[in-house]
Design a protein around this motif. Structure first.
Motif, short mmCIF file in Angstrom:
data_model
loop_
_atom_site.label_atom_id
_atom_site.label_comp_id
_atom_site.label_asym_id
_atom_site.label_seq_id
_atom_site.Cartn_x
_atom_site.Cartn_y
_atom_site.Cartn_z
N ILE A 200 7.18 -13.54 17.17
CA ILE A 200 7.95 -12.99 16.06
C ILE A 200 7.17 -13.17 14.76
CG2 ILE A 200 10.10 -13.18 14.75
CD1 ILE A 200 11.44 -14.15 17.34
N TYR A 201 6.52 -14.31 14.61
CA TYR A 201 5.74 -14.55 13.39
C TYR A 201 4.60 -13.54 13.27
CZ TYR A 201 2.55 -16.68 10.09
OH TYR A 201 1.70 -16.89 9.03
N ALA A 202 3.88 -13.31 14.37
CA ALA A 202 2.76 -12.35 14.35
C ALA A 202 3.27 -10.96 13.99
CB ALA A 202 2.05 -12.34 15.70
N GLU A 203 4.44 -10.59 14.51
CA GLU A 203 5.03 -9.29 14.16
C GLU A 203 5.36 -9.24 12.67
OE1 GLU A 203 8.41 -8.87 16.65
OE2 GLU A 203 7.27 -8.35 18.45
N ALA A 204 5.91 -10.32 12.15
CA ALA A 204 6.27 -10.37 10.73
C ALA A 204 5.04 -10.20 9.85
CB ALA A 204 6.98 -11.69 10.41
N VAL A 205 3.94 -10.86 10.23
CA VAL A 205 2.69 -10.73 9.48
C VAL A 205 2.23 -9.28 9.48
CG1 VAL A 205 0.22 -11.32 9.48
CG2 VAL A 205 1.94 -13.11 9.80
N HIS A 206 2.24 -8.65 10.64
CA HIS A 206 1.82 -7.26 10.76
C HIS A 206 2.68 -6.34 9.90
CE1 HIS A 206 0.73 -3.40 12.47
NE2 HIS A 206 1.97 -3.22 12.89
N GLU A 207 3.98 -6.55 9.91
CA GLU A 207 4.89 -5.67 9.18
C GLU A 207 4.78 -5.87 7.66
OE1 GLU A 207 8.50 -6.65 11.17
OE2 GLU A 207 7.86 -5.64 13.02
N ILE A 208 4.55 -7.11 7.24
CA ILE A 208 4.32 -7.36 5.81
C ILE A 208 3.02 -6.69 5.37
CG2 ILE A 208 3.70 -9.16 4.14
CD1 ILE A 208 6.66 -9.00 4.56
N CYS A 209 2.01 -6.75 6.24
CA CYS A 209 0.74 -6.07 5.93
C CYS A 209 0.95 -4.56 5.80
CB CYS A 209 -0.30 -6.39 7.00
SG CYS A 209 -1.02 -8.04 6.87
N GLN A 210 1.75 -4.02 6.68
CA GLN A 210 2.06 -2.58 6.59
C GLN A 210 2.76 -2.26 5.27
OE1 GLN A 210 4.31 -1.91 10.28
NE2 GLN A 210 2.72 -0.49 10.92
N LYS A 211 3.74 -3.05 4.93
CA LYS A 211 4.54 -2.79 3.73
C LYS A 211 3.69 -2.84 2.47
CE LYS A 211 8.60 -4.40 1.18
NZ LYS A 211 9.75 -5.35 1.17
N TYR A 212 2.76 -3.80 2.42
CA TYR A 212 1.95 -3.98 1.20
C TYR A 212 0.58 -3.32 1.31
CZ TYR A 212 5.61 -7.03 -0.57
OH TYR A 212 6.81 -7.52 -1.04
N ARG A 213 0.41 -2.42 2.29
CA ARG A 213 -0.72 -1.49 2.38
C ARG A 213 -2.06 -2.20 2.69
NH1 ARG A 213 1.33 3.25 0.34
NH2 ARG A 213 -0.72 4.20 0.21
N TYR A 214 -1.99 -3.22 3.54
CA TYR A 214 -3.22 -3.88 4.01
C TYR A 214 -4.10 -2.90 4.79
CZ TYR A 214 -6.01 -6.90 7.15
OH TYR A 214 -7.01 -7.49 7.87
N TYR A 215 -3.46 -2.00 5.55
CA TYR A 215 -4.21 -1.12 6.46
C TYR A 215 -4.73 0.15 5.78
CZ TYR A 215 -1.94 -4.11 9.92
OH TYR A 215 -1.51 -5.18 10.65
N ASP A 216 -4.41 0.35 4.50
CA ASP A 216 -4.85 1.56 3.82
C ASP A 216 -6.37 1.54 3.53
OD1 ASP A 216 -2.28 2.26 3.95
OD2 ASP A 216 -1.89 2.27 1.79
#
Length: 216
Positions: A200-216
């Protein structure tokens, strides 16, 4: 719906201290066979330990045990079984039940038998960190394959190696409470009772990265 809250440092600290004492005694028992280092990972390493205040499961710690390279003389099965035997000699003196073997970890639990409750527990994985042919740091862990009834060294997935990079980016680029709040929300709305906190923690990290545009 769950009712997870963050465990305070004053709650977690004495339990962590006791677990360190247990691990040190296991080290002493096995010293003539092999030596190892250990370190806390997951929520325990990030001050993000949670507990469902209305359940009987308590809170848990995650620990990695790393057998020193000079002592890699035993099979994965022998290492896990020797560790279990050593823990089983130590943990009753601290009120824990015997270690339980599962696919990825050994688990020790501190129970309140009168209330049929687990007050706290600790999952212990056996890992080996090494450098591959391209000089990249890699890690494998002892995995119990139930189908073949064998213990094997299994390589971590690519997602494991990316997690620390994402955590570092979040610390520098995201409001400090964003990950804590999102992780707690995900714990409380999780519908899969078999999903581990670390997942769950790893998922939360991934989703926060998505929200704040880490993958852009």
């Amino acid at each position: 719906m769950y009712h997870f809250e963050y465990v305070t440092k004053s709650q977690a600290a004495p339990v962590k201290k006791e677990l360190i004492a247990i691990l040190n005694k296991v080290q002493n028992i096995l010293r003539d066979d092999f030596t190892f280092q250990f370190y806390f990972i997951g929520s325990a390493a990030r001050n993000m330990i949670t507990q469902d205040t209305r359940s009987n499961l308590g809170f848990d710690f995650d620990v990695n045990i790393e057998v020193n390279d000079d002592d890699q003389n035993y099979s994965p099965k022998e290492i896990r079984e020797m560790l279990k035997n050593a823990f089983d000699r130590v943990v009753p003196h601290y009120g824990y039940s015997p270690a339980e073997q599962s696919t990825r970890v050994l688990t020790i639990k501190f129970k309140d038998t009168a209330r049929s409750a687990i007050l706290h527990s600790c999952d212990i994985a056996v890992v080996h960190t090494y450098f591959d042919d391209e000089d990249c740091e890699r890690q494998e862990y002892i995995h119990f394959d139930k189908k073949s009834n064998r213990y094997l060294w299994e390589e971590r997935s690519d997602g494991y190696y990316q997690l620390s990079q994402k955590e570092d980016w979040i610390k520098k680029n995201v409001p400090s409470k964003a990950l804590r709040d999102w992780y707690l929300w995900k714990k409380n709305t999780n519908t899969d009772p078999h999903k581990k906190s670390r997942t769950i923690y790893a998922e939360a990290v991934h989703e926060i990265c998505q929200k704040y545009r880490y993958y852009d």
